[in-house]
Enzyme design. Structure first.
Site, PDB file in Angstrom:
ATOM      1  N   HIS A 117       0.881  -1.178   0.000  1.00  0.00           N
ATOM      2  CA  HIS A 117       0.000   0.000   0.000  1.00  0.00           C
ATOM      3  C   HIS A 117       0.923   1.234   0.000  1.00  0.00           C
ATOM      4  O   HIS A 117       2.028   1.174   0.531  1.00  0.00           O
ATOM      5  CB  HIS A 117      -0.816  -0.059   1.296  1.00  0.00           C
ATOM      6  CG  HIS A 117      -1.900   0.962   1.424  1.00  0.00           C
ATOM      7  ND1 HIS A 117      -1.647   2.255   1.805  1.00  0.00           N
ATOM      8  CD2 HIS A 117      -3.240   0.870   1.260  1.00  0.00           C
ATOM      9  CE1 HIS A 117      -2.796   2.920   1.868  1.00  0.00           C
ATOM     10  NE2 HIS A 117      -3.779   2.100   1.542  1.00  0.00           N
ATOM     11  N   ASP A 194       3.062  -4.699   7.849  1.00  0.00           N
ATOM     12  CA  ASP A 194       1.776  -4.005   7.792  1.00  0.00           C
ATOM     13  C   ASP A 194       0.673  -5.050   7.915  1.00  0.00           C
ATOM     14  O   ASP A 194       0.424  -5.821   6.986  1.00  0.00           O
ATOM     15  CB  ASP A 194       1.675  -3.248   6.456  1.00  0.00           C
ATOM     16  CG  ASP A 194       0.330  -2.554   6.285  1.00  0.00           C
ATOM     17  OD1 ASP A 194      -0.512  -2.635   7.207  1.00  0.00           O
ATOM     18  OD2 ASP A 194       0.121  -1.931   5.229  1.00  0.00           O
ATOM     19  N   GLN A 197      -4.453  -5.479   6.754  1.00  0.00           N
ATOM     20  CA  GLN A 197      -5.412  -6.331   6.037  1.00  0.00           C
ATOM     21  C   GLN A 197      -5.466  -7.747   6.604  1.00  0.00           C
ATOM     22  O   GLN A 197      -6.281  -8.547   6.166  1.00  0.00           O
ATOM     23  CB  GLN A 197      -5.042  -6.395   4.545  1.00  0.00           C
ATOM     24  CG  GLN A 197      -5.183  -5.088   3.803  1.00  0.00           C
ATOM     25  CD  GLN A 197      -6.632  -4.642   3.627  1.00  0.00           C
ATOM     26  OE1 GLN A 197      -7.556  -5.454   3.727  1.00  0.00           O
ATOM     27  NE2 GLN A 197      -6.842  -3.363   3.381  1.00  0.00           N
ATOM     28  N   LYS A 220     -10.388  -1.006  10.181  1.00  0.00           N
ATOM     29  CA  LYS A 220     -10.600  -2.152   9.295  1.00  0.00           C
ATOM     30  C   LYS A 220     -10.966  -3.398  10.092  1.00  0.00           C
ATOM     31  O   LYS A 220     -11.243  -4.452   9.528  1.00  0.00           O
ATOM     32  CB  LYS A 220      -9.341  -2.413   8.466  1.00  0.00           C
ATOM     33  CG  LYS A 220      -9.002  -1.294   7.486  1.00  0.00           C
ATOM     34  CD  LYS A 220      -7.919  -1.740   6.540  1.00  0.00           C
ATOM     35  CE  LYS A 220      -7.146  -0.593   5.931  1.00  0.00           C
ATOM     36  NZ  LYS A 220      -7.899   0.176   4.941  1.00  0.00           N
ATOM     37  N   CYS A 360      -4.698   2.518  -3.668  1.00  0.00           N
ATOM     38  CA  CYS A 360      -3.489   3.018  -3.001  1.00  0.00           C
ATOM     39  C   CYS A 360      -2.304   2.080  -3.234  1.00  0.00           C
ATOM     40  O   CYS A 360      -1.488   1.862  -2.344  1.00  0.00           O
ATOM     41  CB  CYS A 360      -3.700   3.223  -1.502  1.00  0.00           C
ATOM     42  SG  CYS A 360      -4.935   4.442  -1.121  1.00  0.00           S
TER      43      CYS A 360
END
Lengths: 407, 140
Positions: A117, A194, A197, A220, A360
């Site tokens: 991202h 990261d 997600q 999220k 993104c």
């Protein structure tokens, strides 16, 4: 646990008839999260860490207890390794500025994957340019995955930092971060994960992964907007300079110098987003009450059904790995010859919310040689009916465009 | 959303998918690049001037049906117009999309470009429809 029962926990679905397939952008919130925030303002609102009175102490308690809850949730050793930020992007910027700028030199390289991202890409462009170090990419193979060879070819003795997304927000590829971390450590690099997600969908254990830094956003994973988390190894966090300066992150301030507060306050300047923290705490309680096993089961069923039904539409192209175990949560797709934005408009007219665009992740979209994609992303409140609605709307869209599409 | 069929109608689809205005212009006097970074629409508009008259307009690029057809229809509408006339038509088009004018008489100036009227009800697509017109506005 059945999905219809879970869906009832989300008040938005009572008010709005929508097939919400954009949880990869932001999830919906269950009533308990909304109630927790409401209750905080009604019964506990004060500025934490400030007042010497009961209410402020209570506000401090909710704030700090949530930090402990998050530490336990991702299996951090100590709660001071949990730093609250406004989102995952801020957490990544914090690492880039406070760790990257200080620790990179001209001979060093930062390695990230092509599926990052922008938030785990642009800050690294900035710090590598600033420090004269190199930014290099690990590219994906035909199955939209990072091969072991690619990882080993790119992470070298010069690599100081590896940035990797746990799950791709465009492809849904689950990266083998545990192996990447193991290899990076062998080469003397630290790894920034990261987990934005992944954490909505699967257990994330920072000690098991041996991650040096790991970030995620609250919104999220059923929590409120505006709250993010940075986890870091204590030794690294202790050695780093603060990112933002101001109130509450100091120990002593003189006219010409300042000593900084210990972790975690060193990285939390100014009045914090306590309602965000409270809401995130409630979201974690909710996720734990359902359990990741159940979440996985629900999602496997609905995502599996979506894959099966989309595969029946010969005019639809999809972009995800054929290895089921390495895929999670999102399906990117296009109708050949139809621009994703037009498609999203038509889907929207049928009450289906998907995201369209570059997600993104422009370098990835460019690498895939696509103009953009539509993306359906799933969560625990999605059912087969949502998929059926998507499929029907895709058929309608195709029927509108069919005679104009260049063969 | 109603009016979906009115937006994705024959005229707009034909212009977006198979536009005869989509090509490079020989001996172009001016060339301008326009893009919407958030969605990736990209166009390059070329014009050929004859004194004060826009003698020819052509474009290349890629993007959604609305951005591409809007560019193509704009080329048809403004070809042969004087700069002053074009400026007025561009302003009318922008006003229509932004819902700042709904006056039928006023909108007649737009000729075929009136087909984009319903984009005014689609906030997510306003930028797509305006891209070409704002780009050309800078060129003349």
């Amino acid at each position: 646990m059945n999905v219809d029962k879970i869906k009832k926990d989300f008040p938005i679905f009572e008010k709005i008839d929508i097939a919400y397939l954009d949880s990869g952008a932001t999830s919906q919130r269950p009533q308990c999260v909304i109630d927790a925030i409401d209750n905080f303002y009604k019964t506990k609102n004060a500025n934490p860490h400030r007042g010497a009175y009961e209410l402020s102490i209570e506000a401090t308690d909710v704030y700090e207890n949530t930090r402990k809850k998050i530490a336990k949730f991702i299996n951090a050793e100590k709660s001071e390794q949990i730093i609250f930020t406004k989102n995952a992007s801020e957490a990544l910027n914090l690492i880039a500025y406070s760790y990257g700028l200080e620790n990179l030199g001209e001979d060093d390289s930062v390695i990230i994957s092509i599926m990052e991202h922008h938030s785990n890409l642009v800050p690294w462009q900035f710090v590598t340019k600033k420090t004269g170090s190199k930014l290099e990419y690990m590219y994906i193979n035909d199955e939209y995955e990072l091969s072991e060879e690619e990882i080993k070819a790119k992470i070298t003795d010069n690599t100081k930092i590896v940035g990797i997304t746990h799950v791709s927000n465009v492809l849904g590829t689950i990266n083998n971060v545990k192996e990447i971390i193991k290899y990076a450590h062998k080469k003397g690099a630290i790894v920034v994960v990261d987990a934005s997600q992944s954490i909505p969908h699967m257990k994330v254990d920072v000690q098991d992964l041996d991650a040096d830094f790991l970030v995620f956003s609250g919104h999220k994973m059923l929590g409120p907007l505006g709250i993010g988390v940075l986890y870091g190894k204590k030794r690294l966090l202790n050695d780093m300079n603060p990112f933002l300066m101001g109130g509450d992150m100091i120990e002593y301030v003189y006219e010409d110098k300042t000593t900084f507060a210990p972790l975690p306050n060193k990285f939390e300047a100014g009045t914090q987003n306590v309602e965000g923290v409270v809401g995130l705490g409630a979201a974690i309680d909710y996720i734990e009450s359902i359990g990741y096993d159940t979440i996985a089961k629900i999602e496997e069923e609905v995502v599996g059904y979506a894959k099966q039904e989309l595969a029946k539409l010969d005019f639809v192209e999809t972009y995800y790995t054929p290895n089921e175990d390495n895929h999670c949560g999102v399906i990117s797709f296009n109708i050949k010859g139809v621009h994703p934005h037009d498609l999203a408009t038509i889907l929207d007219s049928q009450g289906i919310a998907v995201r369209a665009g570059d997600h993104c992740a422009q370098p990835l979209i460019r690498f895939l040689k696509l103009p953009a994609t539509c993306r359906a992303s799933f969560y625990i409140y999605n059912n087969k009916e949502d998929v059926d609605r998507l499929v029907e709307a895709l058929k309608k869209a195709y029927s509108m465009f069919e005679k104009f599409i260049k063969k | 959303m109603e009016n979906l069929d009115e937006i994705y109608n024959e005229l707009i689809m034909e212009h977006s998918m198979n536009s005869y205005n989509k090509h490079k212009l020989e001996n172009a006097d001016k060339c301008e690049h326009g893009h919407n970074p958030s969605c990736g629409d990209e166009i390059e508009i070329e014009i050929k001037m004859n004194n004060n008259i826009i003698e020819d307009i052509a474009f290349t690029g890629s993007g959604c049906a609305i951005s591409q057809s809007s560019t193509s229809i704009m080329a048809d509408v403004l070809r042969g117009k004087t700069v002053e006339e074009a400026k007025i038509i561009i302003k009318t088009f922008i006003d229509m999309i932004k819902r700042e004018t709904t006056d039928e008489k006023e909108l007649e100036k737009l000729e075929e470009a009136i087909a984009f009227k319903n984009v005014a009800n689609m906030p997510a697509r306003v930028k797509c429809a305006l891209l070409a017109w704002k780009t050309l506005d800078k060129m003349i």
